[in-house]
Motif scaffolding. Structure first.
Motif, PDB file in Angstrom:
ATOM      1  N   LYS A 285      51.246  99.515 -76.776  1.00  0.00           N
ATOM      2  CA  LYS A 285      52.471 100.296 -76.676  1.00  0.00           C
ATOM      3  C   LYS A 285      53.380 100.352 -74.894  1.00  0.00           C
ATOM      4  CE  LYS A 285      50.064 103.697 -79.543  1.00  0.00           C
ATOM      5  NZ  LYS A 285      49.260 104.966 -79.895  1.00  0.00           N
ATOM      6  N   PHE A 286      52.422  99.547 -74.810  1.00  0.00           N
ATOM      7  CA  PHE A 286      53.398  99.450 -72.968  1.00  0.00           C
ATOM      8  C   PHE A 286      54.878  99.183 -72.588  1.00  0.00           C
ATOM      9  CE2 PHE A 286      55.456  96.645 -69.861  1.00  0.00           C
ATOM     10  CZ  PHE A 286      55.456  97.354 -68.519  1.00  0.00           C
ATOM     11  N   ASP A 287      55.950  99.328 -74.027  1.00  0.00           N
ATOM     12  CA  ASP A 287      57.533  99.371 -73.845  1.00  0.00           C
ATOM     13  C   ASP A 287      57.611 100.908 -73.501  1.00  0.00           C
ATOM     14  OD1 ASP A 287      58.169  96.648 -74.084  1.00  0.00           O
ATOM     15  OD2 ASP A 287      57.993  96.835 -75.911  1.00  0.00           O
ATOM     16  N   GLN A 288      56.603 102.014 -74.750  1.00  0.00           N
ATOM     17  CA  GLN A 288      57.378 103.130 -74.183  1.00  0.00           C
ATOM     18  C   GLN A 288      57.145 104.351 -72.773  1.00  0.00           C
ATOM     19  OE1 GLN A 288      54.591 105.305 -77.864  1.00  0.00           O
ATOM     20  NE2 GLN A 288      54.550 103.543 -79.356  1.00  0.00           N
ATOM     21  N   VAL A 289      55.782 103.665 -72.472  1.00  0.00           N
ATOM     22  CA  VAL A 289      55.238 103.836 -71.125  1.00  0.00           C
ATOM     23  C   VAL A 289      56.770 103.794 -70.297  1.00  0.00           C
ATOM     24  CG1 VAL A 289      53.828 103.982 -69.309  1.00  0.00           C
ATOM     25  CG2 VAL A 289      52.712 103.909 -71.475  1.00  0.00           C
ATOM     26  N   LYS A 290      56.530 102.540 -69.869  1.00  0.00           N
ATOM     27  CA  LYS A 290      57.895 101.643 -69.088  1.00  0.00           C
ATOM     28  C   LYS A 290      59.582 102.742 -68.927  1.00  0.00           C
ATOM     29  CE  LYS A 290      60.616  97.912 -67.693  1.00  0.00           C
ATOM     30  NZ  LYS A 290      61.268  98.117 -68.465  1.00  0.00           N
TER      31      LYS A 290
ATOM     32  N   CYS B  54      54.467 103.010 -63.243  1.00  0.00           N
ATOM     33  CA  CYS B  54      53.959 103.326 -64.661  1.00  0.00           C
ATOM     34  C   CYS B  54      52.953 101.753 -64.402  1.00  0.00           C
ATOM     35  CB  CYS B  54      54.378 102.545 -65.350  1.00  0.00           C
ATOM     36  SG  CYS B  54      55.238 100.888 -65.721  1.00  0.00           S
ATOM     37  N   SER B  55      52.324 102.154 -64.932  1.00  0.00           N
ATOM     38  CA  SER B  55      50.845 100.932 -64.795  1.00  0.00           C
ATOM     39  C   SER B  55      51.017  99.959 -66.041  1.00  0.00           C
ATOM     40  CB  SER B  55      49.512 101.002 -64.724  1.00  0.00           C
ATOM     41  OG  SER B  55      49.423 101.950 -66.112  1.00  0.00           O
ATOM     42  N   VAL B  56      50.597  98.373 -66.074  1.00  0.00           N
ATOM     43  CA  VAL B  56      50.277  97.722 -67.580  1.00  0.00           C
ATOM     44  C   VAL B  56      48.587  98.308 -67.773  1.00  0.00           C
ATOM     45  CG1 VAL B  56      50.341  95.732 -66.941  1.00  0.00           C
ATOM     46  CG2 VAL B  56      50.613  96.329 -68.835  1.00  0.00           C
ATOM     47  N   GLY B  57      47.723  98.075 -69.365  1.00  0.00           N
ATOM     48  CA  GLY B  57      46.340  97.867 -69.943  1.00  0.00           C
ATOM     49  C   GLY B  57      46.241  98.295 -70.174  1.00  0.00           C
ATOM     50  N   THR B  58      44.740  98.355 -70.470  1.00  0.00           N
ATOM     51  CA  THR B  58      44.047  98.653 -71.646  1.00  0.00           C
ATOM     52  C   THR B  58      42.932  99.258 -71.747  1.00  0.00           C
ATOM     53  OG1 THR B  58      44.989  96.690 -73.141  1.00  0.00           O
ATOM     54  CG2 THR B  58      42.951  97.684 -74.018  1.00  0.00           C
ATOM     55  N   HIS B  59      43.039 100.782 -72.162  1.00  0.00           N
ATOM     56  CA  HIS B  59      41.978 101.498 -72.032  1.00  0.00           C
ATOM     57  C   HIS B  59      40.554 101.869 -72.932  1.00  0.00           C
ATOM     58  CE1 HIS B  59      39.748 105.518 -72.221  1.00  0.00           C
ATOM     59  NE2 HIS B  59      40.270 106.347 -71.307  1.00  0.00           N
ATOM     60  N   PRO B  60      39.712 101.434 -71.621  1.00  0.00           N
ATOM     61  CA  PRO B  60      38.140 101.272 -72.319  1.00  0.00           C
ATOM     62  C   PRO B  60      37.712 101.110 -73.750  1.00  0.00           C
ATOM     63  CG  PRO B  60      37.462 103.001 -70.519  1.00  0.00           C
ATOM     64  CD  PRO B  60      39.118 102.105 -70.722  1.00  0.00           C
TER      65      PRO B  60
ATOM     66  N   ALA C  27      60.028 120.322 -57.946  1.00  0.00           N
ATOM     67  CA  ALA C  27      59.897 121.462 -57.444  1.00  0.00           C
ATOM     68  C   ALA C  27      58.383 122.126 -56.895  1.00  0.00           C
ATOM     69  CB  ALA C  27      59.903 122.561 -58.093  1.00  0.00           C
ATOM     70  N   ALA C  28      56.903 121.428 -57.307  1.00  0.00           N
ATOM     71  CA  ALA C  28      56.495 121.105 -56.097  1.00  0.00           C
ATOM     72  C   ALA C  28      55.396 120.892 -55.199  1.00  0.00           C
ATOM     73  CB  ALA C  28      55.250 121.763 -58.043  1.00  0.00           C
ATOM     74  N   GLY C  29      57.174 119.731 -55.141  1.00  0.00           N
ATOM     75  CA  GLY C  29      56.455 118.998 -53.885  1.00  0.00           C
ATOM     76  C   GLY C  29      56.418 117.815 -54.763  1.00  0.00           C
ATOM     77  N   VAL C  30      55.414 117.404 -55.638  1.00  0.00           N
ATOM     78  CA  VAL C  30      55.122 115.709 -56.187  1.00  0.00           C
ATOM     79  C   VAL C  30      56.663 115.253 -56.293  1.00  0.00           C
ATOM     80  CG1 VAL C  30      53.994 114.966 -57.465  1.00  0.00           C
ATOM     81  CG2 VAL C  30      53.713 117.358 -57.390  1.00  0.00           C
ATOM     82  N   GLY C  31      56.592 113.928 -55.046  1.00  0.00           N
ATOM     83  CA  GLY C  31      57.822 113.716 -54.974  1.00  0.00           C
ATOM     84  C   GLY C  31      57.204 111.743 -56.689  1.00  0.00           C
ATOM     85  N   VAL C  32      56.646 111.369 -56.040  1.00  0.00           N
ATOM     86  CA  VAL C  32      56.110 110.190 -57.014  1.00  0.00           C
ATOM     87  C   VAL C  32      55.079 110.886 -58.413  1.00  0.00           C
ATOM     88  CG1 VAL C  32      55.207 108.160 -57.028  1.00  0.00           C
ATOM     89  CG2 VAL C  32      56.163 109.106 -54.880  1.00  0.00           C
ATOM     90  N   MET C  33      55.166 109.352 -59.188  1.00  0.00           N
ATOM     91  CA  MET C  33      54.068 109.587 -60.690  1.00  0.00           C
ATOM     92  C   MET C  33      53.883 108.805 -61.421  1.00  0.00           C
ATOM     93  SD  MET C  33      55.833 113.361 -62.243  1.00  0.00           S
ATOM     94  CE  MET C  33      57.355 113.160 -60.832  1.00  0.00           C
ATOM     95  N   VAL C  34      52.612 108.198 -61.448  1.00  0.00           N
ATOM     96  CA  VAL C  34      52.316 106.979 -61.563  1.00  0.00           C
ATOM     97  C   VAL C  34      51.751 107.204 -63.031  1.00  0.00           C
ATOM     98  CG1 VAL C  34      50.917 104.742 -61.919  1.00  0.00           C
ATOM     99  CG2 VAL C  34      51.630 105.628 -59.275  1.00  0.00           C
ATOM    100  N   THR C  35      52.843 106.753 -64.196  1.00  0.00           N
ATOM    101  CA  THR C  35      52.466 107.210 -65.521  1.00  0.00           C
ATOM    102  C   THR C  35      51.958 106.216 -66.609  1.00  0.00           C
ATOM    103  OG1 THR C  35      52.919 107.913 -68.062  1.00  0.00           O
ATOM    104  CG2 THR C  35      54.273 106.247 -66.921  1.00  0.00           C
ATOM    105  N   ILE C  36      50.340 106.268 -66.770  1.00  0.00           N
ATOM    106  CA  ILE C  36      49.229 105.172 -66.770  1.00  0.00           C
ATOM    107  C   ILE C  36      49.451 104.549 -68.499  1.00  0.00           C
ATOM    108  CG2 ILE C  36      47.361 104.268 -66.361  1.00  0.00           C
ATOM    109  CD1 ILE C  36      48.507 104.661 -64.240  1.00  0.00           C
ATOM    110  N   SER C  37      49.506 103.066 -68.788  1.00  0.00           N
ATOM    111  CA  SER C  37      49.948 102.846 -69.182  1.00  0.00           C
ATOM    112  C   SER C  37      47.893 102.759 -70.148  1.00  0.00           C
ATOM    113  CB  SER C  37      49.768 100.886 -69.359  1.00  0.00           C
ATOM    114  OG  SER C  37      49.327 100.216 -70.396  1.00  0.00           O
ATOM    115  N   THR C  38      47.360 103.270 -71.106  1.00  0.00           N
ATOM    116  CA  THR C  38      46.437 103.044 -71.983  1.00  0.00           C
ATOM    117  C   THR C  38      46.177 101.684 -73.158  1.00  0.00           C
ATOM    118  OG1 THR C  38      47.355 104.602 -74.047  1.00  0.00           O
ATOM    119  CG2 THR C  38      45.739 105.881 -72.327  1.00  0.00           C
TER     120      THR C  38
END
Length: 262
Positions: free
Chosen positions: A42-47, A58-64, A27-38
């Motif tokens: 837990k990648f399956d939850q993000v996907k 989404c992405s796949v990866g490990t936060h520092p 509704a605010a005009g945001v047409g795409v979001m990328v939810t980032i893996s940490t």
């Protein structure tokens, strides 16, 4: 149209109203979001969240912070998981010397593995860098010398030198709600100086809500306010800034199909 290039929709902060959060963003005009893996663990939850909403990737990866706990995650693992249609980036990975929650050697090793995955897949690496400007610049220069890879410095709050190094190496720079804080004059000056075709906006939700929501839970809809402040810092029209940052997003995140917001 706007894009929130970095949020964490899998976090428990959103469990009670995830559908509403996504609807408010649209509704605010945001047409795409990328939810980032940490955490790759837990990648399956993000996907699953990316699969649930057509406008979420989404992405796949490990936060520092978790680098020491996922030393067994290989470049090959990242490349394999990144083959999924909804995975459009590698990371977030990087160096965080502010909290130092993982050994610095583990952080650097993890970063290099993620760089290799970005190089192999062609997907952009989402880089987390905090209080580690010199080491980050050195690793990026060294690794770029081994072969180019796409990347962005996410939630940028570092110094001018790292920003310019990133631009020199072909990276993009993404600004979060930090840009809107009253004491962020230096950051706004950096944002005003960088090339227009390398800028992105993000929320890093649920963290770092922009003014006037600072201190409250952040959400993707608020990326519009960060875009507004970025436009003001650069002396351009808000709509033009939205067009530019969105165009930049689709150029960098080339796996995301281009869409028009209804």
């Amino acid at each position: 149209m706007l894009v929130d290039s970095h949020c964490h929709l899998d976090f428990a902060d959103f469990d009670a109203e995830r559908d509403e959060i996504v609807a408010r963003a649209n509704a605010a005009g945001v047409g795409v979001m990328v939810t980032i893996s940490t955490r790759v663990a837990k990648f399956d939850q993000v996907k699953a969240i990316a699969d649930r909403y057509p406008c979420v990737y989404c992405s796949v990866g490990t936060h520092p912070h978790s680098a020491g706990e996922e030393m067994d995650v290989t470049t090959a693992d990242l490349v394999r998981l990144a083959a999924d249609d909804k995975v459009v980036a590698i990371g977030e990975a990087g160096l965080d010397y502010f909290y130092d929650k993982a050994p610095r050697e583990a952080q650097a090793m993890g970063l290099r593995r993620h760089i290799a995955a970005a190089r192999e897949t062609g997907l952009p690496l989402v880089i987390h860098s905090r209080d580690a400007d010199e080491d980050m610049a050195a690793i990026l220069r060294e690794e770029m010398g081994k072969g180019a890879f796409p990347a962005l410095l996410h939630c940028f709050s570092s110094g001018r030198d790292l920003a310019l190094t990133g631009i020199e190496l072909g990276l993009y720079v993404s600004f979060s709600g930090i840009l809107t804080f009253k004491r962020s004059e230096d950051l706004r000056a950096i944002a005003a100086e960088l090339p227009a075709d390398r800028l992105l906006v993000e929320t890093d939700a649920p963290y770092l809500a922009p003014q006037p929501w600072r201190g409250k839970r952040n959400e993707p809809a608020y990326v519009a306010h960060t875009n507004k402040v970025l436009a003001e810092a650069r002396g351009v029209d808000e709509a033009e800034m939205a067009r530019q940052t969105t165009e930049n997003f689709f150029r960098l995140f080339s796996k995301v199909p281009k869409v028009e917001l209804a």
